[in-house]
Design an enzyme around this catalytic site. Structure first.
Site, PDB file in Angstrom:
ATOM      1  N   GLU A  51     -11.093  -7.850  -7.405  1.00  0.00           N
ATOM      2  CA  GLU A  51     -10.507  -6.504  -7.437  1.00  0.00           C
ATOM      3  C   GLU A  51     -10.855  -5.924  -8.790  1.00  0.00           C
ATOM      4  O   GLU A  51     -10.439  -6.437  -9.820  1.00  0.00           O
ATOM      5  CB  GLU A  51      -8.985  -6.575  -7.268  1.00  0.00           C
ATOM      6  N   ASP A  62       1.735   0.065 -13.106  1.00  0.00           N
ATOM      7  CA  ASP A  62       1.332  -1.116 -13.860  1.00  0.00           C
ATOM      8  C   ASP A  62       2.218  -1.378 -15.062  1.00  0.00           C
ATOM      9  O   ASP A  62       2.694  -0.454 -15.710  1.00  0.00           O
ATOM     10  CB  ASP A  62      -0.119  -0.963 -14.335  1.00  0.00           C
ATOM     11  N   TYR A 176      -2.061  -6.012   1.358  1.00  0.00           N
ATOM     12  CA  TYR A 176      -1.632  -6.479   0.043  1.00  0.00           C
ATOM     13  C   TYR A 176      -0.106  -6.525   0.049  1.00  0.00           C
ATOM     14  O   TYR A 176       0.551  -5.503   0.115  1.00  0.00           O
ATOM     15  CB  TYR A 176      -2.142  -5.489  -1.007  1.00  0.00           C
TER      16      TYR A 176
END
Lengths: 269, 390
Positions: A51, A62, A176
């Site tokens: 990725e 994040d 995911y």
């Protein structure tokens, strides 16, 4: 080979005991010149999927680790054309599936059509855009299909079951599975594995068309094995970048990172 | 009204991590319920009256009017709201909603500190725990508001990423929300963010425009000819504009922060100098680089120092219903001086941008007309910054 095929083939050929390991790195971190070599090392050390993070100035899903890596990459001038060149260069040497991961605004500014066309030509297999959940930006999904790039969507512990089925339907490549509600890199593995079992059962009952990879909070081989029990594999990002950060001033940091990755996958280097 | 997917024309949406979608769905549902719920509205308007001090006056600015010698000028006195700015109208609405939804932990971002103070105030009033994210740069230039928040019992968390201003504080608040979505309610302070925030904030701020219309009818016998407001994210502006959008004779002006000039890289005039893009959950005009990275905004006013703008403003800009213009830091300081000396009202630096635009607007007006400026906040919090210029 048809691009959607690379991810598909990977999961079809997976041994029943084998866990797929997907590794996230930020393109251009710690420096743009070493990204291709680093990816080759990750692959030879056991990575099954790469990725590749497209750095963004405001990565709001994040934690500090990936924020830092994105900031450094941007300071070193990384942008989408450079990333496409990196992917092309890897494609000349390797068939490892490559998934681009990043936020929508740079993609939008590049031009959606141009982005997907160039990504496809470079040999990108899939895309993860954490700020574009399925259904919120239909044009992105149709361009993925048009250019044979797998749209990979996320399911979270608070995702309703009906929506999990919708996400499964919209996804290609894999789904995911986010192990905890939080940003990347926020938890440690032992904390995660205690709560994750029931959630994985729920995901498996609803995600039936795609393989499932689980990520968020995996820092060691033990974490990976505990958390990915019951799914097809696992994703490591922040722990890998933390490691790279800790060795990147050493001459043999790429080789050392390879050792770290082998330990992640096999328990020993 | 935004459409069912949260778009005003082409702008808006919900570009957020999957984790937040259930929370936005819950919020949208809860907000739709309270919009027409008499008990909720009674409590909300009761607090606006008894706690905030509404309605705020529409003050005739006689010496300012004389100064320009054209249309009569009125000030909508949001600076007289409890805590000193319009922000509390929205904070009260959202805290009531949070309570109704059973959320016990309140988080918010703040730029100038006014939204942080308003949120901390309402949380103190209800005995709720409150965490405010604030850029480290803003903490140093709005120290007084930080002290106020501490006194009110809020925890102020400094944000040290990027330019250390409002935009970074929103990133950090969103990260907190993603991590604590079950028990946490995120009170966004401006008409930005993913649907339903821009719509909800507008609804809670529209009390400004509704009062302005009633007061104009009472005091002048008709609606104003021109209405001005400053625009950062755009909550005070959309609050005063929205009820008047359908009255085509009312000219509306949104004034952005041109910082050191829109031709320089140091400004925050998003609609003047930006391009559409996606930040903080919605599609709207943005200050961004060629590569789609978010540019750092700059304004002497912390509350306008934001590279985005509410999606409804982007829509109103494209449609031409509202005229958007900008004034520089220097002009804003002149605006502070002008209102202080002519009317005895020290405006916030944000508000001063709208005041400063009068020198452009007034010469085009007629003596038979009247102008309303949304005096969105008072300037006490800015004295340290202002002192550097005087």
């Amino acid at each position: 080979m048809k691009k959607l095929g690379r991810l598909k083939k990977l999961f079809e050929n997976r041994g029943s005991e084998q866990k797929i390991m997907s590794l996230f790195i930020t393109a251009g971190y710690p420096d743009p010149g070493s990204t291709v070599e680093l990816i080759r090392e990750l692959e030879s050390s056991g990575a099954d999927i790469i990725e590749l993070g497209m750095p963004f100035s405001d990565p709001l899903a994040d934690g500090p680790t990936i924020q830092h890596a994105s900031k450094i990459a941007l300071e070193k001038g990384v942008h989408l054309d450079i990333i496409f060149d990196m992917v092309s260069e890897i494609r000349d040497q390797s068939d490892i599936p490559i998934v681009l991961m990043g936020y929508i605004n740079p993609v939008l500014k590049y031009g959606l059509e141009a982005f997907f066309l160039k990504a496809s030509r470079a040999g990108v297999d899939g895309i993860i855009l954490p700020d574009v959940p399925p259904g919120e930006f239909p044009e992105v999904e149709s361009l993925c299909m048009k250019h044979d790039i797998a749209p990979i969507f996320l399911v979270a512990p608070n995702t309703p079951e009906e929506r999990m089925r919708m996400i499964d339907k919209s996804s290609r490549g894999f789904v995911y599975c986010v192990s905890v509600t939080g940003v990347t890199g926020a938890r440690d593995g032992s904390e995660v594995s205690q709560s994750v079992g029931k959630f994985i059962d729920k995901v498996r009952n609803n995600v039936k068309n795609n393989p499932i990879l689980i990520g968020f909070g995996i820092r060691t081989h033990q974490d990976a094995m505990a958390i990915s029990r019951g799914v097809d594999g696992f994703i490591v990002g922040s722990a890998l970048i933390d490691y790279i950060r800790s060795v990147s001033d050493q001459e043999d940091w790429i080789k050392k990172t390879g050792d770290f990755v082998r330990k992640l996958k096999y328990g020993t280097s | 009204m935004p459409n069912s997917r949260g778009f005003f024309g082409n702008y808006g949406g919900r570009y957020v991590p999957e984790i937040l979608l259930p929370a936005l769905d819950d919020l949208n549902k809860a907000f739709s319920e309270v919009r027409n719920d008499k008990t909720f509205q009674k409590e909300y308007h009761g607090l606006l009256q008894e706690y905030v001090g509404r309605e705020t006056p529409l003050t005739y600015a006689g010496r300012l009017t004389e100064h320009f010698g054209k249309a009569r000028i009125y000030l909508k006195r949001e600076d007289l709201c409890h805590t000193g700015a319009h922000k509390i109208n929205n904070a009260i609405g959202q805290v009531l909603l949070a309570r109704k939804m059973g959320k016990t932990r309140i988080i918010a971002e703040t730029g100038a500190g006014q939204h942080g103070v308003a949120t901390a105030t309402v949380c103190a009033h209800f005995g709720m725990s409150c965490i405010i994210y604030m850029g480290a740069e803003d903490i140093s230039r709005q120290k007084l508001n930080v002290d106020r928040m501490h006194l009110l019992g809020a925890e102020v968390r400094p944000v040290k990423s990027g330019a250390q201003t409002l935009s970074n504080a929103i990133n950090e608040a969103i990260r907190d929300w993603v991590s604590n979505v079950d028990n946490t309610f995120y009170i966004i302070g401006s008409a930005v963010g993913p649907h339903p925030y821009p719509y909800m904030v507008r609804e809670f701020q529209s009390v400004i425009g509704r009062e302005t219309m009633d007061q104009s009818l009472r005091q002048e016998g008709r609606l104003p000819d021109h209405v001005l407001a400053c625009v950062g994210g755009g909550s005070n502006a959309i609050g005063i504009f929205y009820p008047m959008l359908d009255h085509q004779n009312v000219m509306l002006y949104g004034i952005e922060a041109a910082g050191e000039g829109v031709k320089t890289p140091r400004h925050a005039a998003t609609l003047t100098g930006g391009l559409p893009g996606i930040l903080h959950g919605s599609l709207s005009y943005l200050l961004q680089t060629q590569q789609g990275q978010i540019a750092e905004a700059h304004s002497v006013s912390a509350g306008l120092d934001y590279p985005g703008v509410g999606p409804e403003h982007s829509f109103l800009c494209d449609s031409g219903r509202v005229t958007y213009a900008s004034v520089t830091d220097e002009e804003a300081i002149e605006g502070v001086r002008l209102l202080s000396s002519k009317e005895g009202i020290i405006p916030a630096l944000e508000t001063a941008h709208a005041i400063a635009y009068l020198k452009v607007l007034m010469p085009t007006t007629e003596t038979s007309e009247f102008v309303v400026i949304n005096c969105s906040g008072r300037g006490d919090k800015d004295m340290e910054t202002i002192s550097k210029f005087i």
